[in-house]
Design an enzyme around this catalytic site. Structure first.
Site, short mmCIF file in Angstrom:
data_model
loop_
_atom_site.label_atom_id
_atom_site.label_comp_id
_atom_site.label_asym_id
_atom_site.label_seq_id
_atom_site.Cartn_x
_atom_site.Cartn_y
_atom_site.Cartn_z
N SER A 135 3.90 -74.20 -10.81
CA SER A 135 3.66 -75.17 -9.74
C SER A 135 3.46 -74.55 -8.36
O SER A 135 3.53 -75.25 -7.35
CB SER A 135 4.79 -76.20 -9.67
OG SER A 135 4.88 -76.93 -10.87
N GLY A 153 1.84 -69.23 -14.45
CA GLY A 153 2.70 -70.24 -15.05
C GLY A 153 2.08 -71.62 -15.06
O GLY A 153 1.00 -71.87 -14.51
N HIS A 154 2.80 -72.56 -15.66
CA HIS A 154 2.27 -73.92 -15.79
C HIS A 154 2.15 -74.61 -14.42
O HIS A 154 2.92 -74.36 -13.50
CB HIS A 154 3.13 -74.76 -16.75
CG HIS A 154 4.56 -74.93 -16.34
ND1 HIS A 154 5.55 -75.22 -17.24
CD2 HIS A 154 5.18 -74.85 -15.15
CE1 HIS A 154 6.71 -75.34 -16.62
NE2 HIS A 154 6.51 -75.10 -15.34
N ASN A 155 1.12 -75.45 -14.32
CA ASN A 155 0.84 -76.25 -13.12
C ASN A 155 0.40 -75.42 -11.92
O ASN A 155 0.28 -75.96 -10.81
CB ASN A 155 2.06 -77.09 -12.70
CG ASN A 155 2.45 -78.13 -13.73
OD1 ASN A 155 1.76 -78.35 -14.71
ND2 ASN A 155 3.58 -78.79 -13.50
N GLN A 206 4.81 -79.55 -23.06
CA GLN A 206 3.82 -79.24 -22.02
C GLN A 206 2.51 -79.94 -22.41
O GLN A 206 1.85 -79.53 -23.35
CB GLN A 206 3.63 -77.74 -21.92
CG GLN A 206 4.94 -76.94 -21.79
CD GLN A 206 5.57 -77.07 -20.42
OE1 GLN A 206 5.05 -76.54 -19.44
NE2 GLN A 206 6.69 -77.77 -20.35
#
Length: 345
Positions: free
Chosen positions: A274, A254-256, A213
């Site tokens: 995302s 979460g990521h993004n 990441q």
């Protein structure tokens, strides 16, 4: 047990001053009446200020013994005789404005009073701290980190290498920040974790391959994040939290994920990687949003809902899976009728 208050009592003020702060009109009572304390409706005594903004507490309003009450015009007639009615368009907002004047110390999170950089903090020699930065005991600040004027780092917080934190922020006890850029006047309550790995694996029969990441977390100005919330860094782009957004305790981001400006996210919400929340989105507690979904500007999601598809701007959705609330209510009503018929079968 000693009757201990953690906030200093305020000097007595008149309801005339209260009305000015709240933008209220004195519908009954005299401006010279003195307020010495604030209280809930049912516990109010002589000299107390209260507010009323929820009809569930109407009976308590009619029985209150307060000196004055912030109240909407439509409920002013329910204020008991002898209690000054301070009429304002939005009593809860008026209450907030008044408390900010009476208890300024409660506006900013604070675990301990800090006046300098503690001798028991570990600050890397390559870190840059502007004047007025205060650091609590046990805090660790990494190489190349930059922290702006007036920011407070509470005990045992960890600021990773190269992290940037703006001015007049509060970084609570046991907060961990890495791979992040933080704006001005950002409040992170105790236990917040920012910038750790997002949950990314290429899964397969031979095992699950970790995907590095390599993004960042960007937190814009005047964001407030509640205790024990986690914000993963981006996988291949940045995780972003927009200006003025307020996030409750125990939220997973979460990521993004991209969160717009002035959103409100209540406790135990999960935002999968995302997904995008446009400006002014509100999400009720214990709801989940699937990855790669977009929730349009100003949309509202009811508590305990699951958002699997895009939500249009201004939409009001709820349920599992989430759908327009009118449709959701119709389905609930239909199921109730079916259940009632089943009882008679």
């Amino acid at each position: 047990m000693t009757d201990l208050s953690f906030f200093a009592p305020f000097a007595p003020v008149t309801i005339g001053q209260i009305a000015e702060w709240a933008g209220a009109e004195i519908a009954s009572g005299t401006p010279e009446t003195v307020i010495r304390l604030v209280a809930p409706l049912e516990d109010a005594s002589e000299g107390a200020l209260v507010f009323f903004d929820n009809t569930a507490y109407l009976e308590k309003l009619t029985q209150t013994r307060a000196a004055a009450c912030l109240v909407a015009k439509k409920h002013a007639a329910k204020v008991p005789e002898g209690v000054a009615a301070l009429v304002c368009a939005e009593p809860y907002k008026g209450w907030a404005l008044v408390l900010a004047k009476l208890f300024p110390d409660a506006m900013v999170p604070q675990v301990q009073a800090l006046s300098s950089v503690s001798e028991r903090a570990v600050v890397h020699p390559d870190a840059l701290l502007e004047d007025g930065v205060r650091v609590g005991p046990g805090a660790v600040i990494g190489a190349g980190a930059e922290i702006g004027r007036g920011t407070r780092i509470e005990a045992n917080a960890v600021i990773g290498d190269k992290v940037r934190i703006g001015r007049d922020c509060v970084i609570g006890a046991n907060v961990v920040i890495q791979h992040a850029l933080v704006g001005n006047q950002v409040y992170l309550h105790p236990g917040v974790a920012v910038g750790q790995d997002g949950f990314g694996y290429a899964m397969g029969l031979g095992g699950h391959l970790k995907v590095p990441q390599v993004g960042r977390v960007i937190i814009q100005d005047k964001v407030e994040i509640g205790a024990n919330t986690t914000v993963d860094r981006g996988a291949n782009r940045d995780t972003v939290i927009g200006e003025g957004t307020k996030i409750d305790n125990q939220v997973q981001i979460g990521h993004n994920v991209v969160i717009g400006r002035h959103c409100v996210i209540v406790s135990q919400v999960g935002l999968s990687g995302s997904c995008t929340l446009e400006d002014f989105v509100a999400i009720g507690g214990q709801s989940g949003v699937r990855g790669h979904v977009t929730i349009g500007m100003g949309a509202q999601i009811a508590a305990v809902s699951v958002v699997n598809e895009d939500v249009p701007a201004g939409g009001r959705y709820g349920g599992t899976p989430a759908k327009p609330v009118k449709q959701w209510f119709r389905e609930i009503a239909a199921l109730r009728k079916l259940a009632e018929r089943g009882k008679d079968a």
